[in-house]
Write an enzyme that holds these catalytic residues in place. Structure first.
Site, short mmCIF file in Angstrom:
data_model
loop_
_atom_site.label_atom_id
_atom_site.label_comp_id
_atom_site.label_asym_id
_atom_site.label_seq_id
_atom_site.Cartn_x
_atom_site.Cartn_y
_atom_site.Cartn_z
N GLU A 296 0.81 -1.21 0.00
CA GLU A 296 0.00 0.00 0.00
C GLU A 296 0.85 1.26 0.00
O GLU A 296 1.95 1.29 0.54
CB GLU A 296 -0.93 -0.01 1.22
CG GLU A 296 -1.89 -1.18 1.14
CD GLU A 296 -2.89 -1.25 2.28
OE1 GLU A 296 -2.98 -0.29 3.07
OE2 GLU A 296 -3.57 -2.28 2.36
N CYS B 290 3.40 8.24 1.73
CA CYS B 290 3.96 7.18 2.57
C CYS B 290 4.15 5.94 1.68
O CYS B 290 3.20 5.42 1.11
CB CYS B 290 2.98 6.90 3.71
SG CYS B 290 3.51 5.58 4.80
N CYS C 91 7.03 -8.02 6.28
CA CYS C 91 8.23 -7.63 7.02
C CYS C 91 8.65 -8.79 7.90
O CYS C 91 7.80 -9.46 8.48
CB CYS C 91 7.95 -6.39 7.88
SG CYS C 91 9.42 -5.80 8.76
N CYS D 59 7.56 -7.10 14.78
CA CYS D 59 7.12 -6.23 15.88
C CYS D 59 5.69 -6.65 16.22
O CYS D 59 4.86 -6.83 15.32
CB CYS D 59 7.19 -4.76 15.50
SG CYS D 59 8.86 -4.26 15.04
N CYS E 179 2.37 -4.64 15.04
CA CYS E 179 2.35 -4.16 13.66
C CYS E 179 1.66 -5.18 12.75
O CYS E 179 2.06 -6.35 12.71
CB CYS E 179 3.78 -3.91 13.18
SG CYS E 179 3.89 -3.53 11.42
N CYS F 242 -1.35 4.59 9.86
CA CYS F 242 -0.07 3.99 10.14
C CYS F 242 -0.22 2.63 10.82
O CYS F 242 -0.96 2.50 11.78
CB CYS F 242 0.60 4.95 11.10
SG CYS F 242 2.28 4.69 11.26
N1 SAH Z 1 9.62 -0.65 9.40
C1 SAH Z 1 9.78 0.71 9.67
C2 SAH Z 1 8.80 1.62 8.96
C3 SAH Z 1 7.38 1.21 8.80
S1 SAH Z 1 6.15 1.46 9.98
C4 SAH Z 1 9.71 0.96 11.15
O1 SAH Z 1 9.33 0.06 11.88
O2 SAH Z 1 10.08 2.06 11.57
C5 SAH Z 1 5.98 3.17 10.38
C6 SAH Z 1 5.66 3.37 11.87
O3 SAH Z 1 4.39 2.83 12.25
C7 SAH Z 1 6.69 2.69 12.76
O4 SAH Z 1 7.07 3.53 13.82
C8 SAH Z 1 5.88 1.51 13.28
O5 SAH Z 1 6.43 1.00 14.44
C9 SAH Z 1 4.53 2.11 13.46
N2 SAH Z 1 3.44 1.14 13.61
C10 SAH Z 1 3.40 -0.14 13.20
N3 SAH Z 1 2.22 -0.71 13.54
C11 SAH Z 1 1.50 0.22 14.17
C12 SAH Z 1 0.18 0.25 14.73
N4 SAH Z 1 -0.62 -0.81 14.69
N5 SAH Z 1 -0.23 1.40 15.30
C13 SAH Z 1 0.55 2.49 15.31
N6 SAH Z 1 1.79 2.53 14.80
C14 SAH Z 1 2.26 1.41 14.23
FE1 SF4 Z 2 8.50 -4.33 10.25
FE2 SF4 Z 2 6.24 -3.40 11.28
FE3 SF4 Z 2 8.38 -3.71 12.83
FE4 SF4 Z 2 8.35 -1.75 11.00
S1 SF4 Z 2 6.99 -1.91 12.79
S2 SF4 Z 2 10.02 -3.22 11.43
S3 SF4 Z 2 7.16 -2.77 9.37
S4 SF4 Z 2 7.27 -5.36 11.81
#
Ligand code: SAH
Ligand code: SF4
Length: 371
Positions: free
Chosen positions: A95, A108, A115, A119, A122, A348
């Site tokens: 996306e 974005c 990934c 995390c 996420c 996000c």
């Molecule tokens: N992989 C990279 C960039 C992608 S995500 C990273 O982790 O930084 C962009 C931001 O959204 C990151 O700070 C991530 O931790 C956050 N994010 C991921 N899942 C989320 C969620 N469910 N609610 C709010 N922020 C989230």
């Molecule tokens: Fe990957 Fe999501 Fe962690 Fe960013 S926040 S490194 S996209 S698992």
């Protein structure tokens, strides 16, 4: 066929030299493709006809497919971009989201299909990893969004001054530094005066903290940096951002300071997802101040965006306010991210796309509906 959208200016110049042409052809071609938005060789009139015929036979401009374009009531737009896996014929998607604001328009961009970093909060991480996006699939997201926004706005030509997209954030699906070479080449095209000509300060890469690649990036392509911190101590960060086991907070802070020596901005933005009862207490805020104190930084608090079966809740507005005020009183600039495009799931961390997991580990989780 060579897909010319996979090349930055240097690589394109090398390609032209390789086929017996002058390297400056790279600049001419980039202007047509990225500034005029044309992929039609017939229109590229300053390129000799014989060369255009040669290119027609051996080169291509392959963009990814747009599977869907969604427009939110608040003007946010989302594109679902096809990202098929040619090796095994499986189909996935990623996306891209455009967020219009008063003084800027931010795109974005995704960097990977899924990934691998897991995390826990996420939705991309929960889906597992499929593959890295190619340069053309990364820069193609900007090309497609730019084209679509200009058409919507009634522009015929894409004059570089008519910037609807003024900022790019590598904050879509995937960990950009885990797809280092492709992401760097694509960002070089974003910054290139013969392509999008964005300033380094207006291109932001967000990383969960891949320390060795942060060190490389500051030499190869220093852009603004956001770091997904999300926890104020190693025990909690090990759990919610598992890459922390490899690069713990102290090493990450040192890498931030090394990065700042070359960065276009004099601060790092620490992103901090607000998870109810997990990382959002007064004690966490004070601990956070302690761990970042050596780094010149700002904070971006992101209210957790829930998705089915995440197991987490969003911090209450009051907890977010208290947390924010502790940081502000300590002298920091703090923003709390507003949720945009809720009606099209463009927030996000909600970018789900459709990922066919190649690692087969997402079977541990209950599958998440796409979009
Ligand atoms: N992989 C990279 C960039 C992608 S995500 C990273 O982790 O930084 C962009 C931001 O959204 C990151 O700070 C991530 O931790 C956050 N994010 C991921 N899942 C989320 C969620 N469910 N609610 C709010 N922020 C989230
Ligand atoms: Fe990957 Fe999501 Fe962690 Fe960013 S926040 S490194 S996209 S698992």
């Amino acid at each position: 066929m060579t897909n010319l959208l996979n090349f930055n200016q240097q690589q394109l110049a090398d390609y032209f030299v390789g086929i017996g042409e002058k390297p400056f052809r790279a600049k001419q071609l980039m202007r047509w493709v990225y500034q005029q938005g044309t992929l039609d060789l017939a229109q590229m009139t300053d390129i000799a006809k014989v060369l255009r015929e040669k290119l027609a036979n051996e080169a291509s401009f392959d963009l990814p497919d747009v599977q869907k374009e969604l427009i939110s009531d608040d003007g946010t737009r989302k594109w679902l971009i096809g990202a098929n896996n040619q090796k095994d014929g499986t189909s996935s998607s990623v996306e891209t989201v455009f967020i219009p604001e008063e003084d800027r328009g931010t795109l974005c961009i995704s960097s990977q299909v899924g990934c691998a970093l897991e995390c826990t909060f996420c939705s991309t991480g929960r889906q597992g990893f499929n593959r890295n996006l190619t340069v053309s699939e990364i820069i193609g997201q900007l090309w497609i969004a730019n084209q679509s926004l200009h058409q919507a706005d009634g522009y015929d030509m894409l004059a570089p001054t008519d910037r609807i997209i003024s900022n790019v954030v590598m904050m879509g699906m995937g960990e950009p530094l885990a797809n280092y070479d492709h992401v760097v080449s694509a960002m070089q095209i974003m910054l290139d005066d013969y392509a999008y000509g964005l300033s380094r300060r207006r291109v932001t890469l967000s990383t969960s903290g891949l320390v060795p690649q942060m060190d490389r990036l500051k030499e190869d392509c220093p852009v603004a940096l956001a770091v997904s911190l999300h926890a104020p101590n190693d025990a909690l960060r090990d759990e919610i951002v598992p890459i922390n086991k490899k690069y713990p907070i102290k090493e990450l802070m040192a890498a931030c300071n090394r990065y700042l020596v070359k960065a276009p901005r004099d601060f790092v933005t620490f992103e901090y997802v607000m998870l109810d009862g997990v990382n959002d207490t007064v004690a966490h805020a004070h601990q956070l101040l302690e761990v970042v104190k050596s780094v010149n930084c700002k904070f971006n608090l992101i209210p957790f965006n829930p998705f089915p079966n995440s197991g987490y809740g969003t911090s209450t507005p009051n907890h977010i306010r208290v947390f924010r005020d502790i940081l502000i009183h300590a002298g920091y600039v703090v923003t709390v991210r507003k949720t945009r495009g809720e009606d099209i799931d463009a927030a996000c961390g909600q970018l789900a796309g459709k990922v066919l997991d190649k690692t087969n580990r997402s079977v541990k989780y209950i599958p998440i509906e796409a979009g």
